[in-house]
Write an enzyme that holds these catalytic residues in place. Structure first.
Site, short mmCIF file in Angstrom:
data_model
loop_
_atom_site.label_atom_id
_atom_site.label_comp_id
_atom_site.label_asym_id
_atom_site.label_seq_id
_atom_site.Cartn_x
_atom_site.Cartn_y
_atom_site.Cartn_z
N ASN A 198 -6.60 4.75 8.00
CA ASN A 198 -6.13 3.66 8.15
C ASN A 198 -6.93 2.79 6.95
O ASN A 198 -8.04 3.22 6.56
CB ASN A 198 -6.47 2.54 9.34
CG ASN A 198 -6.09 1.26 9.58
OD1 ASN A 198 -4.88 1.01 9.00
ND2 ASN A 198 -7.11 0.27 9.81
N ASN A 234 0.78 -1.06 0.11
CA ASN A 234 0.06 0.05 0.14
C ASN A 234 0.82 1.15 0.14
O ASN A 234 0.40 2.24 -0.60
CB ASN A 234 -1.08 0.13 1.14
CG ASN A 234 -2.16 -0.93 0.86
OD1 ASN A 234 -2.88 -0.59 0.04
ND2 ASN A 234 -2.38 -1.92 1.51
N MET A 281 0.37 -2.69 12.01
CA MET A 281 -0.45 -3.71 12.73
C MET A 281 -0.40 -3.25 14.23
O MET A 281 0.10 -4.16 14.99
CB MET A 281 0.00 -5.18 12.46
CG MET A 281 0.03 -5.48 11.03
SD MET A 281 -1.78 -4.89 10.06
CE MET A 281 -2.55 -6.49 10.38
N HIS A 314 -8.26 -1.01 5.95
CA HIS A 314 -8.59 -2.45 6.28
C HIS A 314 -8.99 -3.28 5.41
O HIS A 314 -9.89 -2.82 4.81
CB HIS A 314 -9.41 -2.19 7.74
CG HIS A 314 -9.80 -3.54 8.12
ND1 HIS A 314 -8.69 -4.22 9.15
CD2 HIS A 314 -10.61 -4.45 8.13
CE1 HIS A 314 -9.07 -5.38 9.57
NE2 HIS A 314 -10.28 -5.59 9.08
C1 GAR Z 1 -3.23 -4.93 3.76
O1 GAR Z 1 -4.18 -5.80 3.34
C2 GAR Z 1 -4.00 -3.85 5.11
O2 GAR Z 1 -5.30 -3.61 4.55
C3 GAR Z 1 -3.96 -4.91 6.06
O3 GAR Z 1 -2.65 -5.61 6.10
C4 GAR Z 1 -2.31 -5.53 4.64
C5 GAR Z 1 -0.90 -4.71 4.63
O4 GAR Z 1 -0.37 -4.93 3.36
N1 GAR Z 1 -4.26 -4.17 7.37
C6 GAR Z 1 -4.81 -4.42 8.42
O5 GAR Z 1 -5.09 -5.54 8.53
C7 GAR Z 1 -5.06 -3.40 9.53
N2 GAR Z 1 -6.26 -3.79 10.21
P1 GAR Z 1 0.83 -3.99 2.72
O6 GAR Z 1 2.06 -4.11 3.81
O7 GAR Z 1 1.32 -4.92 1.47
O8 GAR Z 1 0.16 -2.73 2.52
#
Ligand code: GAR
Length: 190
Positions: A110, A17, A93, A112
């Site tokens: 954020n 992201n 996280m 999610h």
């Molecule tokens: C993503 O899917 C994000 O939505 C999730 O962690 C992943 C991070 O991916 N976040 C959560 O679950 C927050 N509660 P990335 O490090 O490749 O962006």
């Protein structure tokens, strides 16, 4: 032309992201600047990615601090030093506490991987599969003191297929995350 919004991006893992935000900025779809990336996990892929993109990145390990307040005070000092006006949690996280929240009221968002308020917390895609929902997706929301709580800014929906695994569903949702997060940042008015 709009002023470039100074962002601080907080990460814990892979950083896809973060990459999507950087890409949207580079290609002119988002008028913003990533001033600093803050990571709480040593060895996170997001740190390599930040360095490849030439973004300032700082590692703060929670265990190196006496408590959450001291940890967040250091994060706040850093964000202020870099002139950050919007804090983006992109796979960070960790529950955000009062120190960080009060330093950036309504300025922390954020992403999610579910349609909140369904399936907050860890393994949102697994939770969706276990429940048998036929649609899931992702949500960008303001951060408050509740896990994946806070007012919703934007959502995207994806279908859940009968043969989906956690991996295939996560991949489908992630594609939408990468589109939605930069778009939602662009929606915000400062
Ligand atoms: C993503 O899917 C994000 O939505 C999730 O962690 C992943 C991070 O991916 N976040 C959560 O679950 C927050 N509660 P990335 O490090 O490749 O962006």
């Amino acid at each position: 032309m709009a002023d470039s919004l100074p962002l601080g991006v907080l990460v814990s893992g892979r950083g896809s992201n973060l990459d999507a935000i950087a890409e949207a900025i580079e290609t002119g779809r988002l008028v913003a600047t990533i001033k600093v990336v803050i990571c709480d996990q040593p060895g996170a892929l997001a740190l390599d990615l930040a360095s490849r993109r030439g973004l300032p990145a700082i590692l703060f390990e929670r265990a190196a601090f006496s408590g959450r307040t001291a940890f967040e005070e250091e994060i706040v000092r850093t964000l202020l030093r870099y002139g950050v006006r919007l804090v983006v949690l992109a796979g960070f996280m960790r529950l955000v506490g009062p120190t960080l929240l009060s330093a950036f009221p309504n300025k922390i968002i954020n992403i999610h991987p579910s349609l909140l308020p369904s399936f907050p917390g860890l393994s949102a895609q697994r939770q969706a599969l276990d429940y048998g929902v036929k649609f899931s997706g992702c949500t960008v929301h303001y951060v408050n003191g509740v896990v994946d709580g806070g007012r919703i800014i934007a959502q995207a929906v994806v279908p859940v297929q009968s043969d989906d695994t956690e991996e295939t569903l996560s991949t489908r949702i992630l594609t939408e995350e990468h589109r939605l997060l930069p778009q939602a940042i662009g929606f915000l008015v400062f």
